[in-house]
Design a protein around this motif. Structure first.
Motif, PDB file in Angstrom:
ATOM      1  N   PRO A  78      36.154  40.357   8.194  1.00 21.50           N
ATOM      2  CA  PRO A  78      35.445  41.482   8.810  1.00 21.50           C
ATOM      3  C   PRO A  78      35.965  42.820   8.295  1.00 21.50           C
ATOM      4  CG  PRO A  78      36.858  40.339  10.393  1.00 21.50           C
ATOM      5  CD  PRO A  78      37.168  39.802   9.042  1.00 21.50           C
ATOM      6  N   ARG A  79      35.077  43.602   7.725  1.00 21.03           N
ATOM      7  CA  ARG A  79      35.500  44.873   7.145  1.00 21.03           C
ATOM      8  C   ARG A  79      34.995  46.076   7.924  1.00 21.03           C
ATOM      9  NH1 ARG A  79      37.910  45.399   2.396  1.00 21.03           N
ATOM     10  NH2 ARG A  79      38.487  43.450   1.421  1.00 21.03           N
ATOM     11  N   GLY A  80      33.888  45.912   8.605  1.00 19.60           N
ATOM     12  CA  GLY A  80      33.365  47.044   9.364  1.00 19.60           C
ATOM     13  C   GLY A  80      34.120  47.175  10.676  1.00 19.60           C
ATOM     14  N   PRO A  81      33.885  48.277  11.388  1.00 15.23           N
ATOM     15  CA  PRO A  81      34.539  48.450  12.687  1.00 15.23           C
ATOM     16  C   PRO A  81      34.170  47.352  13.677  1.00 15.23           C
ATOM     17  CG  PRO A  81      33.529  50.499  11.946  1.00 15.23           C
ATOM     18  CD  PRO A  81      33.077  49.432  10.995  1.00 15.23           C
ATOM     19  N   PHE A  82      35.089  47.036  14.529  1.00 14.79           N
ATOM     20  CA  PHE A  82      34.911  46.022  15.563  1.00 14.79           C
ATOM     21  C   PHE A  82      33.602  46.236  16.318  1.00 14.79           C
ATOM     22  CE2 PHE A  82      35.302  44.460  19.872  1.00 14.79           C
ATOM     23  CZ  PHE A  82      36.020  43.278  19.771  1.00 14.79           C
ATOM     24  N   GLU A  83      33.271  47.509  16.565  1.00 14.38           N
ATOM     25  CA  GLU A  83      32.150  47.800  17.460  1.00 14.38           C
ATOM     26  C   GLU A  83      30.777  47.691  16.805  1.00 14.38           C
ATOM     27  OE1 GLU A  83      34.704  49.852  16.795  1.00 14.38           O
ATOM     28  OE2 GLU A  83      34.016  51.838  16.179  1.00 14.38           O
TER      29      GLU A  83
END
Ligand code: PPS
Length: 292
Positions: A78-83
């Motif tokens: 996962p590279r994007g923000p958690f949200e």
């Protein structure tokens, strides 16, 4: 995350706070109540502060200088923000062998509450607000997801309001810095610190995470995370990614002082007056530099 064009337009207002459109209504709550693993590492910042740079450094550190095999080691990448979108689901599937490295732009009242009980560690990045804003504007303009922000003058004005996307720079950073800068599980670094002393900051992050690396490994982390190498080595950072007709560039210029190419004299004076007022009594200004 879906790539449907409409999912990337506008904002999503959740409990009165403006998030990007691809944040689901229930995600802030999920994040706030996230069950923290003791070794979780959060890379946390206001957008456009150098989050991906720091993420890349932290991931390289936990992989001892080589995160090319991140996916194999972690079972997910996962590279994007958690949200964003369904990213949070990927973190559930992380193996427990390695720490989860979780990037987020969560404001202080959304960050998992267990973090404030001392669980997990937070590497917090702050960038001088003028460069931060110019970087943000270039991103928004290119991506065309917020019509209101596409003209520089509008974006400048909007960024000063309390209802800016992700809140404004002051409302986001000050509560973290004022209340948590002496907490053992927070490390505050600035983008400008990293530009001036990239290796020194890598070593500080290693110390903070209690993950000592050899000199050679530290050098490898630094090499892997220079602007040019990040851009060249990793397809995610070469993005001109296209969503519909919209493209965005994550690694644009990567410099300190670019604000001078965009702020008018009047805007600069207005910004300085607001900055001086908002920063009164804060310890943060000592850490902020606008040029190197
Ligand atoms: S995002 O989309 O909010 O997560 O953006 P974020 O990653 O926080 O910030 C993007 C800016 O960080 C710069 N960047 C770097 N600068 C120097 N060295 C390295 N390795 C590096 N990686 C990313 C990137 O270029 C963006 O800044 P600008 O000023 O737009 O170039």
């Amino acid at each position: 995350m879906t790539d449907k064009l409409t999912d990337f337009l506008g904002v999503n207002v959740i409990n009165g706070f403006k998030w990007p459109p691809h944040v689901h209504d229930d995600t802030p709550d999920k994040l706030h109540n996230l069950k923290i693993r003791e070794d979780d590492v959060f890379v946390l910042s206001y957008p456009k502060s150098g989050t991906h740079w720091t993420l890349e450094i932290v991931r390289n550190i936990v992989c001892e200088g080589n995160n090319d095999n991140f996916k194999e080691e972690y079972g997910s990448d996962p590279r994007g923000p958690f949200e964003f979108g369904d990213n949070h689901k990927k973190f559930d599937s992380f193996s427990t062998v390695k720490p989860r490295v979780i990037m987020t732009h969560a404001p202080v009242d959304v960050l998992p509450k267990q973090v404030f009980e001392g669980k997990g560690k937070v590497v917090f990045l702050i960038r001088n607000p003028k460069d931060n804003l110019v970087s943000y504007w270039n991103f928004v303009k290119e991506r065309q997801y917020l019509e209101e922000y596409e003209q520089w003058d509008n974006c400048f004005e909007a960024s000063l309001r309390p209802d800016a996307v992700y809140g404004n720079w002051f409302d986001f950073n000050l509560p973290y810095y004022e209340n948590h800068r002496n907490k053992k599980n927070f490390l505050f670094l600035t983008y400008e610190d990293m530009k001036l002393d990239h290796k020194g900051c890598v070593i500080r992050i290693c110390d903070f995470l209690s993950r000592p690396l050899s000199e050679e490994q530290v050098d490898k982390v630094v090499e892997n995370t220079t602007f040019s190498n990040m851009k060249a080595r990793n397809p995610v950072f070469q993005l001109k990614k296209e969503i519909g007709k919209r493209t965005f560039t994550l690694l644009r210029k990567g410099i300190v002082g670019d604000w001078k190419t965009r702020f008018t004299v009047a805007q600069n004076e207005r910004f300085d007056a607001i900055y001086n007022h908002r920063m009164e009594g804060s310890a943060l200004p000592k850490r902020i530099i606008f040029e190197t």
